[in-house]
Design a protein around this motif. Structure first.
Motif, PDB file in Angstrom:
ATOM      1  N   ARG A 218       0.615  -1.240   0.068  1.00 22.87           N
ATOM      2  CA  ARG A 218      -0.026   0.034   0.292  1.00 22.87           C
ATOM      3  C   ARG A 218       0.832   0.955  -0.640  1.00 22.87           C
ATOM      4  O   ARG A 218       2.288   1.227   0.686  1.00 22.87           O
ATOM      5  N   SER A 219       0.583   2.225  -0.749  1.00 21.15           N
ATOM      6  CA  SER A 219       1.349   4.114  -0.968  1.00 21.15           C
ATOM      7  C   SER A 219       1.265   4.114   1.188  1.00 21.15           C
ATOM      8  O   SER A 219      -0.120   4.257   1.226  1.00 21.15           O
ATOM      9  N   THR A 220       2.195   4.880   0.866  1.00 21.99           N
ATOM     10  CA  THR A 220       2.289   5.080   1.994  1.00 21.99           C
ATOM     11  C   THR A 220       2.137   7.290   2.401  1.00 21.99           C
ATOM     12  O   THR A 220       2.184   7.547   2.806  1.00 21.99           O
ATOM     13  N   ALA A 221       2.182   7.069   0.836  1.00 21.00           N
ATOM     14  CA  ALA A 221       1.674   8.318   0.722  1.00 21.00           C
ATOM     15  C   ALA A 221       0.117   8.950   1.078  1.00 21.00           C
ATOM     16  O   ALA A 221      -1.044   8.197   0.807  1.00 21.00           O
ATOM     17  N   GLY A 222       0.252   9.776   1.979  1.00 21.22           N
ATOM     18  CA  GLY A 222      -0.806  10.355   2.595  1.00 21.22           C
ATOM     19  C   GLY A 222      -2.106  11.434   1.973  1.00 21.22           C
ATOM     20  O   GLY A 222      -1.292  11.342   0.576  1.00 21.22           O
ATOM     21  N   PRO A 223      -3.596  11.124   1.960  1.00 19.24           N
ATOM     22  CA  PRO A 223      -4.264  12.158   1.235  1.00 19.24           C
ATOM     23  C   PRO A 223      -3.747  13.565   1.397  1.00 19.24           C
ATOM     24  O   PRO A 223      -4.429  14.616  -0.634  1.00 19.24           O
ATOM     25  N   CYS A 224      -3.144  14.595   1.872  1.00 22.59           N
ATOM     26  CA  CYS A 224      -2.247  15.638   0.878  1.00 22.59           C
ATOM     27  C   CYS A 224      -1.581  15.635   0.084  1.00 22.59           C
ATOM     28  O   CYS A 224      -1.397  16.665  -0.872  1.00 22.59           O
ATOM     29  N   ILE A 225      -0.829  14.499  -0.105  1.00 23.58           N
ATOM     30  CA  ILE A 225       0.617  14.779  -0.996  1.00 23.58           C
ATOM     31  C   ILE A 225      -0.820  14.294  -2.455  1.00 23.58           C
ATOM     32  O   ILE A 225      -0.158  14.933  -3.948  1.00 23.58           O
ATOM     33  N   ASN A 226      -1.273  13.094  -2.441  1.00 18.75           N
ATOM     34  CA  ASN A 226      -2.510  13.147  -3.328  1.00 18.75           C
ATOM     35  C   ASN A 226      -3.165  14.185  -4.224  1.00 18.75           C
ATOM     36  O   ASN A 226      -2.888  14.255  -5.113  1.00 18.75           O
ATOM     37  N   LYS A 227      -3.504  15.136  -2.951  1.00 20.71           N
ATOM     38  CA  LYS A 227      -4.419  16.308  -3.791  1.00 20.71           C
ATOM     39  C   LYS A 227      -3.268  17.483  -3.955  1.00 20.71           C
ATOM     40  O   LYS A 227      -3.468  18.296  -4.981  1.00 20.71           O
ATOM     41  N   TYR A 228      -2.017  17.549  -3.560  1.00 14.30           N
ATOM     42  CA  TYR A 228      -1.114  18.347  -3.863  1.00 14.30           C
ATOM     43  C   TYR A 228      -0.616  17.987  -5.693  1.00 14.30           C
ATOM     44  O   TYR A 228      -1.273  18.659  -6.375  1.00 14.30           O
ATOM     45  N   LEU A 229      -0.497  16.817  -6.198  1.00 15.18           N
ATOM     46  CA  LEU A 229       0.097  16.291  -7.019  1.00 15.18           C
ATOM     47  C   LEU A 229      -0.856  16.336  -8.210  1.00 15.18           C
ATOM     48  O   LEU A 229      -1.085  17.164  -8.904  1.00 15.18           O
ATOM     49  N   THR A 230      -2.662  16.457  -7.440  1.00 13.48           N
ATOM     50  CA  THR A 230      -3.308  16.460  -8.369  1.00 13.48           C
ATOM     51  C   THR A 230      -3.887  17.904  -8.671  1.00 13.48           C
ATOM     52  O   THR A 230      -3.967  18.475  -9.807  1.00 13.48           O
ATOM     53  N   CYS A 231      -3.672  18.841  -7.522  1.00 12.57           N
ATOM     54  CA  CYS A 231      -3.432  20.108  -7.685  1.00 12.57           C
ATOM     55  C   CYS A 231      -3.092  20.880  -9.092  1.00 12.57           C
ATOM     56  O   CYS A 231      -2.962  21.377  -9.258  1.00 12.57           O
ATOM     57  N   GLN A 232      -1.137  20.126  -8.670  1.00 17.70           N
ATOM     58  CA  GLN A 232      -0.656  19.997  -9.608  1.00 17.70           C
ATOM     59  C   GLN A 232      -0.250  20.075 -11.516  1.00 17.70           C
ATOM     60  O   GLN A 232       0.034  20.401 -11.989  1.00 17.70           O
ATOM     61  N   PHE A 233      -1.233  19.001 -11.016  1.00 19.68           N
ATOM     62  CA  PHE A 233      -1.243  18.223 -12.594  1.00 19.68           C
ATOM     63  C   PHE A 233      -2.481  18.771 -13.362  1.00 19.68           C
ATOM     64  O   PHE A 233      -2.847  19.273 -14.540  1.00 19.68           O
ATOM     65  N   LYS A 234      -3.464  19.359 -12.821  1.00 19.41           N
ATOM     66  CA  LYS A 234      -4.650  20.629 -12.783  1.00 19.41           C
ATOM     67  C   LYS A 234      -4.169  21.909 -13.001  1.00 19.41           C
ATOM     68  O   LYS A 234      -4.039  22.600 -14.727  1.00 19.41           O
ATOM     69  N   ASN A 235      -3.183  22.377 -12.252  1.00 17.25           N
ATOM     70  CA  ASN A 235      -2.759  23.685 -12.714  1.00 17.25           C
ATOM     71  C   ASN A 235      -1.559  23.323 -14.095  1.00 17.25           C
ATOM     72  O   ASN A 235      -2.263  24.447 -15.291  1.00 17.25           O
ATOM     73  N   PHE A 236      -0.651  22.732 -13.926  1.00 19.13           N
ATOM     74  CA  PHE A 236      -0.373  22.256 -15.136  1.00 19.13           C
ATOM     75  C   PHE A 236      -1.244  22.555 -16.920  1.00 19.13           C
ATOM     76  O   PHE A 236      -0.764  23.603 -17.017  1.00 19.13           O
ATOM     77  N   PHE A 237      -2.225  21.383 -16.626  1.00 16.42           N
ATOM     78  CA  PHE A 237      -2.853  20.981 -17.910  1.00 16.42           C
ATOM     79  C   PHE A 237      -3.585  22.694 -17.961  1.00 16.42           C
ATOM     80  O   PHE A 237      -4.340  22.862 -19.586  1.00 16.42           O
ATOM     81  N   LEU A 238      -4.278  23.855 -17.371  1.00 13.66           N
ATOM     82  CA  LEU A 238      -4.321  24.168 -17.440  1.00 13.66           C
ATOM     83  C   LEU A 238      -3.851  25.557 -18.283  1.00 13.66           C
ATOM     84  O   LEU A 238      -4.415  26.495 -18.514  1.00 13.66           O
ATOM     85  N   SER A 239      -2.900  25.881 -18.015  1.00 12.26           N
ATOM     86  CA  SER A 239      -2.059  26.901 -17.906  1.00 12.26           C
ATOM     87  C   SER A 239      -1.911  25.768 -19.504  1.00 12.26           C
ATOM     88  O   SER A 239      -2.161  26.678 -20.083  1.00 12.26           O
ATOM     89  N   TYR A 240      -1.387  25.143 -19.632  1.00  9.38           N
ATOM     90  CA  TYR A 240      -0.650  23.878 -21.119  1.00  9.38           C
ATOM     91  C   TYR A 240      -2.189  24.655 -21.585  1.00  9.38           C
ATOM     92  O   TYR A 240      -2.113  25.465 -23.186  1.00  9.38           O
ATOM     93  N   VAL A 241      -3.736  24.460 -21.821  1.00 10.03           N
ATOM     94  CA  VAL A 241      -4.909  24.557 -22.515  1.00 10.03           C
ATOM     95  C   VAL A 241      -4.728  26.070 -22.617  1.00 10.03           C
ATOM     96  O   VAL A 241      -5.240  26.381 -24.317  1.00 10.03           O
ATOM     97  N   GLN A 242      -4.090  26.877 -21.709  1.00  7.88           N
ATOM     98  CA  GLN A 242      -5.012  28.152 -21.973  1.00  7.88           C
ATOM     99  C   GLN A 242      -4.122  28.902 -23.141  1.00  7.88           C
ATOM    100  O   GLN A 242      -4.464  30.533 -24.238  1.00  7.88           O
ATOM    101  N   ALA A 243      -2.257  28.592 -23.071  1.00 10.14           N
ATOM    102  CA  ALA A 243      -1.331  29.081 -24.115  1.00 10.14           C
ATOM    103  C   ALA A 243      -1.598  28.418 -25.257  1.00 10.14           C
ATOM    104  O   ALA A 243      -1.207  29.476 -25.982  1.00 10.14           O
ATOM    105  N   LEU A 244      -1.721  26.897 -26.011  1.00  9.06           N
ATOM    106  CA  LEU A 244      -2.100  25.845 -26.992  1.00  9.06           C
ATOM    107  C   LEU A 244      -3.375  27.355 -27.695  1.00  9.06           C
ATOM    108  O   LEU A 244      -3.375  27.740 -28.463  1.00  9.06           O
TER     109      LEU A 244
END
Length: 124
Positions: free
Chosen positions: A1-27
């Motif tokens: 089982r993963s030792t990463a807690g919900p905080c790191i998962n939420k952080y990574l999800t947010c980072q990917f969301k921000n990356f994709f939104l920025s990329y889409v806006q620029a495109l």
């Protein structure tokens, strides 16, 4: 089982969301697109069995081969396979992956044994 807690998962999800939104806006700005180019939202898939978890590892790590991005799926730089196989610390949970497969060597060998298979059920 993963030792990463919900905080790191939420952080990574947010980072990917921000990356994709920025990329889409620029495109959209560069191409002069007025419509939504990401019409479908990303789906989260619940892994319900050991079979699904094991085969999801294979699916993710063999994707460069399946999509003809690279014939060298073991050395592909943008896959966590290489990081896990070499034992390089990073975002991937090395210990969890190794424990799941019964050790580092078995992780590598089982991926090699299953390199020719494709798990289309994860495309859905």
């Amino acid at each position: 089982r993963s030792t990463a807690g919900p905080c790191i998962n939420k952080y990574l999800t947010c980072q990917f969301k921000n990356f994709f939104l920025s990329y889409v806006q620029a495109l959209k700005k560069r191409e002069g697109i007025q419509t939504n180019i990401l019409a479908q939202k990303f789906k989260h898939r619940e892994i319900c069995s050991d079979w699904e978890r094991t085969n999801l590892y294979y699916y993710l790590h063999h994707n460069p081969l399946h999509h003809r991005v690279s014939q060298d799926w073991e050395g592909y730089l943008w896959s966590s396979y290489r990081q896990i196989a070499l034992g390089v610390r990073g975002l991937a949970d090395l210990r969890a992956a190794w424990e799941w497969f019964g050790g580092r060597e078995e992780f590598i060998l089982s991926h090699r044994r299953n390199a020719g298979r494709y798990f289309s059920e994860f495309d859905k």
